[in-house]
Enzyme design. Sequence first.
Site, PDB file in Angstrom:
ATOM      1  N   ASN A  44      -1.205 -20.465  52.103  1.00 49.21           N
ATOM      2  CA  ASN A  44      -2.821 -20.061  53.791  1.00 49.21           C
ATOM      3  C   ASN A  44      -4.120 -21.318  53.528  1.00 49.21           C
ATOM      4  O   ASN A  44      -4.568 -21.127  54.423  1.00 49.21           O
ATOM      5  CB  ASN A  44      -2.690 -19.752  54.187  1.00 49.21           C
ATOM      6  N   HIS A 130       3.393  -9.642  63.929  1.00 44.58           N
ATOM      7  CA  HIS A 130       2.455  -8.963  62.430  1.00 44.58           C
ATOM      8  C   HIS A 130       2.045  -8.025  62.675  1.00 44.58           C
ATOM      9  O   HIS A 130       2.245  -6.979  63.116  1.00 44.58           O
ATOM     10  CB  HIS A 130       1.108 -10.413  62.419  1.00 44.58           C
ATOM     11  N   GLU A 172       0.191 -13.362  69.132  1.00 44.70           N
ATOM     12  CA  GLU A 172      -0.432 -14.366  68.303  1.00 44.70           C
ATOM     13  C   GLU A 172      -0.468 -15.662  69.097  1.00 44.70           C
ATOM     14  O   GLU A 172       0.202 -16.423  69.744  1.00 44.70           O
ATOM     15  CB  GLU A 172       0.664 -14.554  66.960  1.00 44.70           C
ATOM     16  N   SER A 176       3.526 -16.245  63.192  1.00 45.63           N
ATOM     17  CA  SER A 176       2.992 -16.516  61.263  1.00 45.63           C
ATOM     18  C   SER A 176       4.604 -16.875  60.545  1.00 45.63           C
ATOM     19  O   SER A 176       3.917 -17.522  59.247  1.00 45.63           O
ATOM     20  CB  SER A 176       2.315 -15.591  60.791  1.00 45.63           C
ATOM     21  N   ASP A 201      -3.876 -12.982  68.632  1.00 41.54           N
ATOM     22  CA  ASP A 201      -4.620 -12.568  66.964  1.00 41.54           C
ATOM     23  C   ASP A 201      -3.953 -14.634  66.640  1.00 41.54           C
ATOM     24  O   ASP A 201      -3.060 -15.168  66.604  1.00 41.54           O
ATOM     25  CB  ASP A 201      -3.035 -11.827  66.522  1.00 41.54           C
ATOM     26  N   HIS A 204      -3.100 -17.843  62.239  1.00 44.20           N
ATOM     27  CA  HIS A 204      -2.894 -19.303  62.138  1.00 44.20           C
ATOM     28  C   HIS A 204      -2.902 -21.053  62.786  1.00 44.20           C
ATOM     29  O   HIS A 204      -3.114 -21.254  61.688  1.00 44.20           O
ATOM     30  CB  HIS A 204      -1.274 -19.691  61.778  1.00 44.20           C
ATOM     31  N   LYS A 235      -7.415 -17.754  56.224  1.00 39.71           N
ATOM     32  CA  LYS A 235      -6.587 -18.395  55.434  1.00 39.71           C
ATOM     33  C   LYS A 235      -6.933 -19.772  56.084  1.00 39.71           C
ATOM     34  O   LYS A 235      -8.141 -20.691  54.483  1.00 39.71           O
ATOM     35  CB  LYS A 235      -5.281 -18.142  56.968  1.00 39.71           C
TER      36      LYS A 235
HETATM   37  C1  LIG Z   1      -2.230 -13.036  58.048  1.00 39.59           C
HETATM   38  C2  LIG Z   1      -2.355 -12.795  59.033  1.00 39.59           C
HETATM   39  C3  LIG Z   1      -3.045 -11.327  58.939  1.00 39.59           C
HETATM   40  C4  LIG Z   1      -4.012 -11.004  58.630  1.00 39.59           C
HETATM   41  O1  LIG Z   1      -5.395 -11.652  58.047  1.00 39.59           O
HETATM   42  P1  LIG Z   1      -5.718 -11.353  57.105  1.00 39.59           P
HETATM   43  O2  LIG Z   1      -7.383 -11.628  56.153  1.00 39.59           O
HETATM   44  O3  LIG Z   1      -4.859 -11.612  55.574  1.00 39.59           O
HETATM   45  O4  LIG Z   1      -5.554  -9.298  56.711  1.00 39.59           O
HETATM   46  C5  LIG Z   1      -3.423 -11.025  60.916  1.00 39.59           C
HETATM   47  N1  LIG Z   1      -2.893 -11.625  61.862  1.00 39.59           N
HETATM   48  C6  LIG Z   1      -1.521 -12.569  61.825  1.00 39.59           C
HETATM   49  C7  LIG Z   1      -1.034 -13.240  62.989  1.00 39.59           C
HETATM   50  C8  LIG Z   1      -1.397 -13.123  59.891  1.00 39.59           C
HETATM   51  O5  LIG Z   1      -0.998 -14.404  60.045  1.00 39.59           O
END
Ligand SMILES: *Cc1c(COP(=O)(O)O)cnc(C)c1O
Length: 357
Positions: A44, A130, A172, A176, A201, A204, A235
């Site tokens: 990532n 996620h 999202e 992801s 969220d 990515h 990421k």
């Molecule tokens: C990776 C991810 C998270 C979590 O993030 P971290 O900082 O790794 O805990 C949350 N939501 C999605 C969609 C992700 O891909």
Amino acid sequence: MKFIEEEIANLRENHLFRRLNRMDGSQVPWTAVNGKPCLLLSSNNYLGLTDHPELKSAATEAVARWGTGTGGSRLTTGNFSLHEELESAVARFKGTEAAIVFNSGYMANAGAITALAGKKDVILSDELNHASIIDGCRLSGAKIVRFKHNDVKSLKDLLAQYKGRRRLLVTEGVFSMDGDTAPLAELRDLAQAFSLIFIVDDAHGTGVLGPGGRGTVAAQQIPTEGLILTGTLSKALGSLGGFVAGAGVLIDYIVNHARPFIFTTALPAASAAAALAALEILEDEPEILKLLWENVNRMYKGLTASGFAVAKTSPIIPLILGSPERALRLAGHLLERGYYVPAIRPPAVPRGTARLR
Ligand SMILES: *Cc1c(COP(=O)(O)O)cnc(C)c1O
């Protein structure tokens, strides 16, 4: 120990047993896994920032000034001016009034969702969301209604059926495991029409999509007013941590209600400083995104020419293979040839859709 042994045997039999692969260096393109030199095709670390000299020196200088630990929760002794500086930078980057930083993206989702929803409420959640969103929804105690992936019409039908004190919509930005993006304009319209609380969220999309890497919301030119944005510093931003961004009053509410914010020790200075440096780099050198997208194009062209049906929406390109066994076998072949592309298997993805990603 018997049930544990049985469960492990069961996982092995179904090709779902996971073991840890050991990285023999940092997240650079040419690295080694389990001692085997290879090209890293699944990190990532989209912009290579985990190894950027400015992030490294920002982290080291922060350790020199603030130390390695934070000694307490943000609400007791752990709140540094560095956290506040980072939060202003996140808010500026995302185009919101305010932001609050968590120790991971997982905790940001769990914190935001549990603060906003409770037993009397309904959460409408995209079926491909996620695990951190799913776990936040479960922990909240709200009624969870999953809608068909990116399907605004089915969501609208469900809205007629499920009423509650409050209703949350959560999706999202960039998904992801599939790499596609949500139809945010339509979802936002629906959220406004039905008075839904709307959480996006963009773990990515942050640092990847839109002008200056501002994310999927910016890429789709959606006004941030009324939105609740969550994301990660872990990421593309090359550090560790998560955030919630939105209206000032929302952030005050999160600080007072989000248990994953309140009952944990504050993010260490090194992580905060590295993330802040990453945001500065994106602001000063937006061209840093160019190489990422050249690589995406190259991968997309190569896979298309080899007969794979893939999309070019984001740097996440899934090759759906079906069974876990098949995905593992292909991942193994690729590693032998010097490419590290781990197999993604259930429960990270739905059954029958194991993949390389
Ligand atoms: C990776 C991810 C998270 C979590 O993030 P971290 O900082 O790794 O805990 C949350 N939501 C999605 C969609 C992700 O891909």
